[in-house]
Design a protein around this motif. Structure first.
Motif, short mmCIF file in Angstrom:
data_model
loop_
_atom_site.label_atom_id
_atom_site.label_comp_id
_atom_site.label_asym_id
_atom_site.label_seq_id
_atom_site.Cartn_x
_atom_site.Cartn_y
_atom_site.Cartn_z
N GLY A 1 0.82 -1.21 0.00
CA GLY A 1 0.00 0.00 0.00
C GLY A 1 0.85 1.25 0.00
O GLY A 1 2.08 1.20 0.11
N ILE A 2 0.19 2.38 -0.11
CA ILE A 2 0.90 3.65 -0.18
C ILE A 2 1.56 3.97 1.16
O ILE A 2 1.02 3.67 2.22
CB ILE A 2 -0.07 4.77 -0.62
N GLN A 3 2.76 4.55 1.09
CA GLN A 3 3.50 4.95 2.29
C GLN A 3 3.48 6.47 2.42
O GLN A 3 3.60 7.18 1.43
CB GLN A 3 4.96 4.47 2.20
N VAL A 4 3.35 6.94 3.66
CA VAL A 4 3.34 8.38 3.93
C VAL A 4 4.40 8.66 4.98
O VAL A 4 4.37 8.08 6.06
CB VAL A 4 1.95 8.83 4.45
N GLU A 5 5.31 9.55 4.65
CA GLU A 5 6.37 9.91 5.60
C GLU A 5 6.32 11.40 5.87
O GLU A 5 6.31 12.21 4.96
CB GLU A 5 7.74 9.56 5.02
N GLN A 6 6.32 11.74 7.15
CA GLN A 6 6.28 13.13 7.54
C GLN A 6 7.59 13.51 8.24
O GLN A 6 8.17 12.72 8.97
CB GLN A 6 5.11 13.41 8.50
N SER A 7 8.00 14.74 7.98
CA SER A 7 9.21 15.23 8.63
C SER A 7 9.07 16.71 8.96
O SER A 7 8.35 17.43 8.26
CB SER A 7 10.44 14.99 7.73
N PRO A 8 9.76 17.19 10.02
CA PRO A 8 10.46 16.36 11.00
C PRO A 8 9.46 15.67 11.94
O PRO A 8 8.30 16.06 11.97
CB PRO A 8 11.29 17.40 11.78
N PRO A 9 9.87 14.69 12.70
CA PRO A 9 8.95 14.06 13.65
C PRO A 9 8.61 14.97 14.82
O PRO A 9 7.49 14.92 15.34
CB PRO A 9 9.69 12.80 14.13
#
Lengths: 110, 112
Positions: A1-9
């Motif tokens: 499935g689609i991956q979502v990455e947010q930055s900074p934590p």
């Protein structure tokens, strides 16, 4: 499935500072939303922005769908901006659900 | 004039019990959702209904059963509660399936 990455934590700001939060996603999307979860746990929809730029007061968001990222800008931050900011995306292929990133925890200090 | 309201706000109960959480929206939206937020704040969809029809059913134990008596209400019943069910459960709604979602204030479920 689609991956979502947010930055900074995590992000700590002095009141009045500006900040940029980033959301990267692994595939093309037709739906992207930004949410703010305040310290009391309430989830507020900030933007529905599958592409382009929108502004709402001190907040603005830009999504570059072709490059698979979105940015949330907070200007002149206030203590009430503290909380967790979530990016969520979905691909419009039938009944696909919103997939949330892990969020960016923002603390604004007076 | 709460747009999406959930009851109860807090639910403390013992393992093995059965409990329900109710959700109502007065926005006239067609689509409603249940999400689970774990202790690390990760939000994951559980179910979605569109005009009373189940359209999303993620990998959720069958102890969880949603019910939509009409398009303004979506309830969640949980049987045989387990320690791992402790979380905050959010109800949400949107005008149509891929539209902006509006969340209730959440129900914090604690299993003793």
């Amino acid at each position: 499935g689609i991956q979502v990455e947010q930055s900074p934590p995590d992000l700590i700001l002095q009141e009045g500072a500006n900040s940029t939060l980033r959301c990267n996603f692994s595939d093309s999307v037709n739906n992207l939303q930004w949410f703010h979860q305040n310290p009391w746990g309430q989830l507020i929809n900030l933007f529905y922005i599958p592409s382009g730029t929108k502004q709402n007061g001190r907040l603005s968001a830009t999504t570059v769908a072709t490059e698979r990222y979105s940015l949330l800008y907070i200007s002149s931050s206030q203590t009430t901006d503290s909380g967790v900011y979530f990016c969520a995306v979905s691909q419009f292929t039938g009944n696909t659900p919103l997939v949330f990133g892990k969020g960016t925890r923002l603390s604004v200090i007076a | 004039d709460t747009a999406v309201s959930q009851t109860p706000k807090y639910l403390v109960t013992q393992m093995g019990n059965d409990k329900s959480i109710k959700c109502e929206q007065n926005l006239g939206h067609d689509t409603m959702y249940w999400y689970k937020q774990d202790s690390k704040k990760f939000l994951k969809i559980m179910f979605s209904y569109n005009n009373k029809e189940l359209i999303i059913n993620e990998t959720v134990p069958n102890r969880f059963s949603p019910k939509s008596p009409d398009k303004a209400h979506l309830n969640l019943h949980i049987n045989s509660l387990e320690l791992g069910d402790s979380a905050v459960y959010f109800c949400a709604s949107s005008q149509v399936r891929q539209a902006p979602q509006h969340f209730g204030d959440g129900t914090r479920l604690s299993i003793l």
